[in-house]
Design an enzyme around this catalytic site. Structure first.
Site, mmCIF file in Angstrom:
data_model
loop_
_atom_site.group_PDB
_atom_site.id
_atom_site.type_symbol
_atom_site.label_atom_id
_atom_site.label_comp_id
_atom_site.label_asym_id
_atom_site.label_seq_id
_atom_site.Cartn_x
_atom_site.Cartn_y
_atom_site.Cartn_z
ATOM 1 N N LYS A 1 -3.852 70.360 -17.286
ATOM 2 C CA LYS A 1 -2.842 71.398 -17.542
ATOM 3 C C LYS A 1 -2.665 72.329 -16.332
ATOM 4 O O LYS A 1 -1.538 72.668 -15.971
ATOM 5 C CB LYS A 1 -3.226 72.179 -18.800
ATOM 6 C CG LYS A 1 -3.131 71.308 -20.064
ATOM 7 C CD LYS A 1 -3.800 71.974 -21.256
ATOM 8 C CE LYS A 1 -3.688 71.131 -22.516
ATOM 9 N NZ LYS A 1 -4.532 71.651 -23.610
ATOM 10 N N GLY B 1 0.617 73.912 -25.628
ATOM 11 C CA GLY B 1 1.118 73.547 -26.963
ATOM 12 C C GLY B 1 2.451 74.200 -27.269
ATOM 13 O O GLY B 1 3.463 73.911 -26.633
ATOM 14 N N LYS C 1 -0.265 65.347 -21.523
ATOM 15 C CA LYS C 1 -0.590 65.962 -20.213
ATOM 16 C C LYS C 1 -1.230 64.976 -19.259
ATOM 17 O O LYS C 1 -1.178 65.163 -18.044
ATOM 18 C CB LYS C 1 -1.478 67.194 -20.383
ATOM 19 C CG LYS C 1 -2.727 66.981 -21.202
ATOM 20 C CD LYS C 1 -2.557 67.548 -22.573
ATOM 21 C CE LYS C 1 -3.609 67.008 -23.516
ATOM 22 N NZ LYS C 1 -3.398 67.401 -24.897
HETATM 23 N N1 HSE Z 1 -7.474 69.249 -27.237
HETATM 24 C C1 HSE Z 1 -6.463 70.145 -26.767
HETATM 25 C C2 HSE Z 1 -6.944 71.567 -26.993
HETATM 26 C C3 HSE Z 1 -5.187 69.882 -27.509
HETATM 27 O O1 HSE Z 1 -7.953 71.761 -27.658
HETATM 28 O O2 HSE Z 1 -6.312 72.488 -26.499
HETATM 29 C C4 HSE Z 1 -3.986 70.441 -26.877
HETATM 30 O O3 HSE Z 1 -3.792 69.927 -25.590
#
Ligand code: HSE
Length: 415
Positions: free
Chosen positions: A200, A129, A100
């Site tokens: 995101k 995800g 991202k």
């Molecule tokens: N570190 C991110 C989370 C992983 O906890 O959502 C997925 O982008």
């Protein structure tokens, strides 16, 4: 035979390898040919593993291999991931990614380069995800004017907040559990301080509003400052606290922000717990649509990446794109959050006279809790009536200046 290369063999890269192996028959029947991993770029060697002979330390081994059709970029970080992706696209190979950071900064450039070279740059795994989100937004909702996006987009912080609410866990122990489970970023600050969510929501806003919104252009607040008193007040108000990536169409522009919000129990996002992510998107024709699932972790993220690999091979006509940005226009398009009108949770410490002034200044507020700490010191928590953040903070500054009143906490309320 279709040959795939993987850049970066960490949690997600390993997941891509596993899903290609585990679901090889399904993948072969989807694309019409067997798919195998031919090369893996990583700094490490992996001796004694089934993939030790696939490892290379030189990106040129992949760029110059004409038998490789698709490359899965799972490196993380902007550089060299962006540079490698661009070189791979220029060599005529498709790139799919979960990165991202690269997509939020360079997405439109890489999409344009891919179009120029007749290949695909796909990034379903970069937001949410394993949740199908980008394709439904760009395809199934494409004729809608998108009015609002509100998303729990970070599994680590949602896990932490869930544990703090449900079990009274400490912030630190919940964070280390999330790290052990492989959810957290290498540097957990990106999760906790909201940058991961910012990347995101920027990607989703880019796609929804057709303009590049960069993480540094939006207000980003994390969850470090959430205290047990905030938790107790949220519960008293009939809400939970969630870290939300939020954007909203406002006239000719948008508001876009990442911060903790009070989410009342009648909002579907309030029941989204643990590592799960959920995104509510409001279109002017379809109304509210909610996407829910695992937003982090090895196999869920790899599920989206391998599906993108299949799409790239099949050459389906799905269009994932946004309009090339005009920077100046983009700057004016994102409205300052201080002008957004909404209610807000405010907690003050004050003396008795100060409390009366708070209630006078915020005349139609709802009092959430009121505690007498000592004969002099008190706290009062309110949810004020909708007003611009500018107006609210001006009143707070005035109370602070004239009376013995100190703002301890402010949390926005999700409408
Ligand atoms: N570190 C991110 C989370 C992983 O906890 O959502 C997925 O982008």
């Amino acid at each position: 035979m279709i040959n795939v290369a993987i850049l970066g063999f960490g949690v997600v890269g390993g997941g891509v390898y596993d899903v290609i192996e585990m679901n090889s028959n399904r993948l072969a029947s989807r694309v019409g040919e067997e798919v195998r991993v031919k090369k893996i770029l990583d700094l490490r060697e992996f001796p004694g593993t089934p993939f030790e002979n696939l490892i290379t330390h030189d990106i040129n081994d992949i760029i110059n291999d004409d038998e490789i059709t698709v490359v899965a970029e799972c490196m993380g970080g902007s550089h060299p991931a962006f540079d490698y992706s661009l070189s791979i696209i220029k060599s005529g190979k498709h790139v799919v990614t979960s990165n991202k950071e690269v997509v939020s900064k360079f997405g439109s450039e890489l999409i344009a380069a891919a179009a120029e070279h007749g290949v695909r740059y796909l990034f379903e795994a970069s937001v949410g995800g394993g949740i199908p989100l980008i394709h439904p937004l760009c395809e199934c909702m494409s004729v809608n004017l998108i009015l609002k996006i509100a998303g729990i987009l970070n599994g680590t912080t949602n896990y932490i907040l869930t544990r703090m609410f449900g079990d009274g866990a400490s912030f630190d122990s919940a964070l280390s559990e999330a790290q052990q489970k492989g959810y957290a970023e290498r540097n957990p600050s990106a999760d906790i301080d909201g940058l991961d969510t910012a990347r995101k929501i920027c990607i989703l806003s880019d796609l929804a509003y057709g303009i590049t919104v960069l993480p540094e252009q939006i207000t980003t607040e994390g969850i470090r400052t959430i205290s047990s008193k905030d938790v107790a007040d949220a519960e008293a108000y009939g809400a939970t606290i969630k870290l939300i990536g939020y954007s909203e169409k406002a006239g000719e522009g948008i508001y876009c922000i990442v911060c903790p919000f009070f989410v009342q129990t009648d909002n579907v996002l309030s029941g989204v717990n643990d590592v799960f992510n959920a995104v509510k998107i409001t279109g002017n024709a379809v109304g509210d649509v909610v996407f829910y699932g695992k937003g982090a972790g090895k196999l869920p993220t790899a599920s989206a990446m391998v599906s993108d690999i299949a799409e790239a091979i099949i050459g389906s006509s799905c269009s994932v794109s946004w309009i090339e940005p005009d920077k100046t226009e983009s700057d004016g398009y994102i409205k300052p959050i201080s002008s957004r009108v909404a209610p807000m949770y405010l907690r003050f410490s004050s003396d008795k006279a100060g409390q009366e002034q708070i209630l006078k200044a915020f005349a139609s507020c709802e009092v959430v809790s009121r505690d007498e700490i000592s004969s002099k010191e008190r706290t009062i928590s309110i949810v004020c009536a909708p007003a611009s953040e500018d107006e609210i903070m001006k009143k707070v500054a005035e109370l602070d200046r004239l009376y013995s009143v100190k703002l301890e906490s402010k949390i926005r309320i999700l409408a």
